[in-house]
Design a protein around this motif. Sequence first.
Motif, PDB file in Angstrom:
ATOM      1  N   GLY A  43      -0.219  -3.789   3.166  1.00 46.16           N
ATOM      2  CA  GLY A  43       0.481  -3.003   4.164  1.00 46.16           C
ATOM      3  C   GLY A  43       1.432  -2.000   3.552  1.00 46.16           C
ATOM      4  N   SER A  44       1.744  -0.989   4.358  1.00 42.62           N
ATOM      5  CA  SER A  44       2.624   0.073   3.867  1.00 42.62           C
ATOM      6  C   SER A  44       4.082  -0.156   4.257  1.00 42.62           C
ATOM      7  N   GLU A  97      -0.748  -1.155  -4.744  1.00 39.29           N
ATOM      8  CA  GLU A  97      -1.889  -0.259  -4.540  1.00 39.29           C
ATOM      9  C   GLU A  97      -1.355   1.153  -4.315  1.00 39.29           C
ATOM     10  N   ARG A 106      -4.580   9.393  -1.902  1.00 37.61           N
ATOM     11  CA  ARG A 106      -4.547  10.319  -0.773  1.00 37.61           C
ATOM     12  C   ARG A 106      -3.697  11.540  -1.060  1.00 37.61           C
ATOM     13  N   PHE A 120     -10.506  -4.148   7.248  1.00 38.09           N
ATOM     14  CA  PHE A 120      -9.783  -2.932   7.613  1.00 38.09           C
ATOM     15  C   PHE A 120     -10.463  -2.209   8.762  1.00 38.09           C
ATOM     16  N   LYS A 154     -11.710  -6.240   1.703  1.00 36.87           N
ATOM     17  CA  LYS A 154     -10.564  -5.785   2.491  1.00 36.87           C
ATOM     18  C   LYS A 154     -11.027  -5.720   3.941  1.00 36.87           C
ATOM     19  N   VAL A 204       0.875  -1.176   0.000  1.00 40.66           N
ATOM     20  CA  VAL A 204       0.000   0.000   0.000  1.00 40.66           C
ATOM     21  C   VAL A 204       0.909   1.221   0.000  1.00 40.66           C
ATOM     22  N   THR A 235      -5.826  -5.534   6.025  1.00 42.60           N
ATOM     23  CA  THR A 235      -4.926  -4.390   5.890  1.00 42.60           C
ATOM     24  C   THR A 235      -5.111  -3.473   7.084  1.00 42.60           C
ATOM     25  N   GLY A 236      -4.028  -2.852   7.503  1.00 41.86           N
ATOM     26  CA  GLY A 236      -4.115  -1.882   8.589  1.00 41.86           C
ATOM     27  C   GLY A 236      -3.321  -2.367   9.783  1.00 41.86           C
ATOM     28  N   GLY A 237      -2.122  -1.818   9.939  1.00 37.71           N
ATOM     29  CA  GLY A 237      -1.288  -2.153  11.089  1.00 37.71           C
ATOM     30  C   GLY A 237      -0.558  -3.481  10.974  1.00 37.71           C
TER      31      GLY A 237
HETATM   32  C1  3PG Z   1      -4.605   1.007   3.971  1.00 34.54           C
HETATM   33  O1  3PG Z   1      -5.046   1.973   3.384  1.00 34.54           O
HETATM   34  O2  3PG Z   1      -4.844  -0.136   3.609  1.00 34.54           O
HETATM   35  C2  3PG Z   1      -3.810   1.239   5.200  1.00 34.54           C
HETATM   36  O3  3PG Z   1      -3.589   2.577   5.416  1.00 34.54           O
HETATM   37  C3  3PG Z   1      -2.512   0.519   5.211  1.00 34.54           C
HETATM   38  O4  3PG Z   1      -2.285   0.286   6.519  1.00 34.54           O
HETATM   39  P1  3PG Z   1      -0.834   0.355   7.164  1.00 34.54           P
HETATM   40  O5  3PG Z   1      -0.249   1.689   6.770  1.00 34.54           O
HETATM   41  O6  3PG Z   1      -1.094   0.262   8.642  1.00 34.54           O
HETATM   42  O7  3PG Z   1      -0.054  -0.795   6.617  1.00 34.54           O
END
Ligand code: 3PG
Length: 201
Positions: A172-173, A34, A38, A124, A122, A9, A150-152
């Motif tokens: 993930g980022s 992805e 933003r 999230f 997803k 991400v 996704t997310g953390g």
């Molecule tokens: C997303 O848009 O899927 C999240 O912002 C990615 O989450 P992360 O930055 O915690 O990996």
Amino acid sequence: MALSPVLPVVTLDVAEDAAPLARALQAGGLRAVEITLRTPAALEAIRIIRAETPDLAVGAGTVLDAAQLDRAIDAGATFALAPGATADLLTAARRAQIPFIPGVATASEIMRGLELGLTHFKFFPAEQLGGAAGLKSLGAPLPGATFCPTGGITPESAPAYLRLANVACVGGSWIAPADLIRAHRWAEIEALAAAAARLAG
Ligand code: 3PG
């Protein structure tokens, strides 16, 4: 979602960073990216990746409404994700010719998606919603749903998700963090991508 175990991400401030970033991800063995909508650079970044690295599937993330979905498709996005979904966005996504993965956090949201014929979601924000154990419980009564949590998520927490039968990939980022992109540290991003490509449950 079946292309790689990890979907990077990416949020880009500078569109010109898109090509070297895409090459680094691809060299590391990942096959999709992805780009979140933003930043003002996002659509141009999608255009550049589509043109310069056509074998890397490029999708738009953080798609919040139908107009953004249209703009992402015009830019060349081959798939799209959203943190949630609205009725308008789901209607636009059903008309669109690219796969759309809405974000879900509850059983009711998944059930609504299944009713509409969607099967891929997803999950999230995954870690904050109980992590792999939370997704396992949520998915148990909904076997028709497949997830990209996704997310953390981190390289350490990713395998527990990938072990779940209803998880196709994680997002993930961490593969392309903003500070490494800003510093053009492409070799380090390639190494993170390579490690991500090897992750398994
Ligand atoms: C997303 O848009 O899927 C999240 O912002 C990615 O989450 P992360 O930055 O915690 O990996």
